[in-house]
Design a protein around this motif. Sequence first.
Motif, PDB file in Angstrom:
ATOM      1  N   GLN B 136      -8.514   5.613  -5.628  1.00 37.70           N
ATOM      2  CA  GLN B 136      -9.400   5.944  -4.505  1.00 37.70           C
ATOM      3  C   GLN B 136      -8.671   6.832  -3.512  1.00 37.70           C
ATOM      4  OE1 GLN B 136     -12.608   4.729  -3.428  1.00 37.70           O
ATOM      5  NE2 GLN B 136     -12.843   4.059  -5.541  1.00 37.70           N
ATOM      6  N   PRO B 137      -9.401   7.736  -2.848  1.00 35.45           N
ATOM      7  CA  PRO B 137      -8.758   8.592  -1.856  1.00 35.45           C
ATOM      8  C   PRO B 137      -8.065   7.793  -0.748  1.00 35.45           C
ATOM      9  CG  PRO B 137     -11.042   9.240  -2.208  1.00 35.45           C
ATOM     10  CD  PRO B 137     -10.810   8.033  -3.045  1.00 35.45           C
ATOM     11  N   ASN B 138      -8.652   6.659  -0.353  1.00 38.14           N
ATOM     12  CA  ASN B 138      -8.072   5.898   0.756  1.00 38.14           C
ATOM     13  C   ASN B 138      -7.205   4.728   0.270  1.00 38.14           C
ATOM     14  OD1 ASN B 138     -10.167   4.418  -0.280  1.00 38.14           O
ATOM     15  ND2 ASN B 138     -10.801   3.574   1.697  1.00 38.14           N
ATOM     16  N   GLN B 139      -6.581   4.897  -0.883  1.00 36.21           N
ATOM     17  CA  GLN B 139      -5.881   3.746  -1.456  1.00 36.21           C
ATOM     18  C   GLN B 139      -4.643   3.323  -0.672  1.00 36.21           C
ATOM     19  OE1 GLN B 139      -4.797   5.714  -5.499  1.00 36.21           O
ATOM     20  NE2 GLN B 139      -3.304   4.094  -5.198  1.00 36.21           N
ATOM     21  N   ALA B 140      -4.021   4.264   0.035  1.00 38.94           N
ATOM     22  CA  ALA B 140      -2.867   3.874   0.849  1.00 38.94           C
ATOM     23  C   ALA B 140      -3.306   2.924   1.951  1.00 38.94           C
ATOM     24  CB  ALA B 140      -2.208   5.114   1.446  1.00 38.94           C
ATOM     25  N   GLN B 141      -4.402   3.270   2.585  1.00 39.32           N
ATOM     26  CA  GLN B 141      -4.970   2.442   3.647  1.00 39.32           C
ATOM     27  C   GLN B 141      -5.313   1.040   3.128  1.00 39.32           C
ATOM     28  OE1 GLN B 141      -8.110   5.003   4.984  1.00 39.32           O
ATOM     29  NE2 GLN B 141      -8.641   3.504   6.548  1.00 39.32           N
TER      30      GLN B 141
END
Lengths: 314, 211
Positions: B136-141
């Motif tokens: 997912q694009p926001n996987q770091a978050q």
Amino acid sequence: MVQLVKTPLGFFVVALKNQVVEFQETMGNPKDVATNLDFEYKKWEEAMRAKAYDSEEDCFLDPMKITGLIGIPEEKFLQASREVGLAAAKIAIKEHIGKDYLVVQAVGALDDLTKAINLLANRAMEWYGLHYPEFKEEDMEKYISGLLKHKRGISMGLEIDDRDLNSIRDYAEGITLLIKRKKLIETYIDKLMSELSPNVKALAGANLGARLISRAGSLKRLARLPASTIQVFGAEKALFKHLQKGVPPPKHGIIFQHNAISTAPKHNRGKLARTLAAKLAIAAKIDYYSGDFRQSLVDDWNARIKEVKKNVKN
Amino acid sequence: MMIKLGRNFATKNLVPGKSVYGESLAKRKGGEFRSWDPKRSKVAAAMMKGMKIPLKENQMVLYLGVATGTTASHLSDLLTKGMLFGVDFAPRVLREFILLSEVRRNLVPIMADASKPQKYRWLVPNVDFMFQDVAQPNQAQILVRNAKIFLNKGGHIFVAVKSRSIDVTKKPGDVFKVFKKEIKEAGFTILDEKRLEPFEKDHLALLLKWK
Ligand SMILES: C[S@@+](CC[C@H](N)C(=O)[O-])C[C@H]1O[C@@H](n2cnc3c(N)ncnc32)[C@H](O)[C@@H]1O
């Protein structure tokens, strides 16, 4: 300050420094526990509010540590967590899978009924028109109910006797039953959509929303489609022409039926359709993956409608 | 218990006689072993590239993006005295993982969005190890949020990063650089990193430690 802590073994009210103020054990087998948990949790929240507890919004305390505070061994927590977790996951899956196929079938049934009603009502118009040609009504359903209310009167049409008229009326009665069926199915679709796809419903309405799901084949597929595809759903012929012959692409397919778009001035429809399609793409994803209702989508959409209207005036 | 079976790693089958995703089974000293396919599992791919996974048999594990449980099934073999909580928001894949969880006593399936940990905190205790493979694009978050809530001090994280899921327009190397920076700023130490070629294209596996 206290916190309400939900665990698979029961509800805890915990004060600062991990002091357990209250504990209520959950009862029943794992399936019952999983089924009732959300409801019980809400009850607890209300009870807490009534007692003017200052409860936190989301609780992130470790549930195993909390159950440990009253001497429940870790093994027992883990066993309960697994059993209730399994039951909860099964319930979640059941709720997610399948309902969209009911929507697809219900929309199909609705369309079949509409077609059948039109076909039968057309016959009724021609038939009754022999006797009473002055009676005109664009809407078929209104025509049928009008027909059933009419007394035989003086007209330039064909003179008919009671037997003739009763035949026509019997036939029309049959059609009104179908019309009632149709209304029931519409109500049913409305309810289904509230449960299955509240965000799409809020934006597009139950009927149009159901049609989008039906077009896509399932909510899952709708959730995976880009906005640009949703925008031209139902305008496949025009899209094909565009790709083949280079005529301008269609601006909107069935989402054109949306009241805010069909009633807008022509030059604004494209803009609105684009926004609506983009919001619907997000709404379908939320509905499929999380199921939460997000008010901001509708608010944004309404703001956009206003904005576009304003620009027209200026 | 883990051994080498030919070129692949293999884990001792917790449920002898059952293959989970078509992997081969082999009897060796100590019991039956399941071959861990590095083309199907990014953890196996990272191990083939030399990464050591410091997972212990009695640990608590949170797995974000567990899907059908291909990787989780091998972790389940290893966690003979532990428990693995597997989160995924897609009903079709989670259905398979539920079936797997019914026959494996150390798995708990959770249907939820990993970016909303408040939805599953009630079931999941603090854990020693997190795995994340959500593409997912926001996987770091998502990773940071979950680690803050669930991961014990000194706990480990295995994370797979697929550059195309984060930004198709950028070079994988650049995407990975940005991701690592974000992760370090959040307080993780990067213990090890491996590109997953030839098993997966444009993937990076990271082993992290939490403060
Ligand atoms: C590449 S697959 C994982 C494969 C799995 N790790 C394995 O090796 O067997 C990615 C999974 O992450 C899930 N996923 C993506 N975003 C998610 C989120 N926000 N919450 C939960 N699951 C998510 C998808 O449904 C998908 O099943």
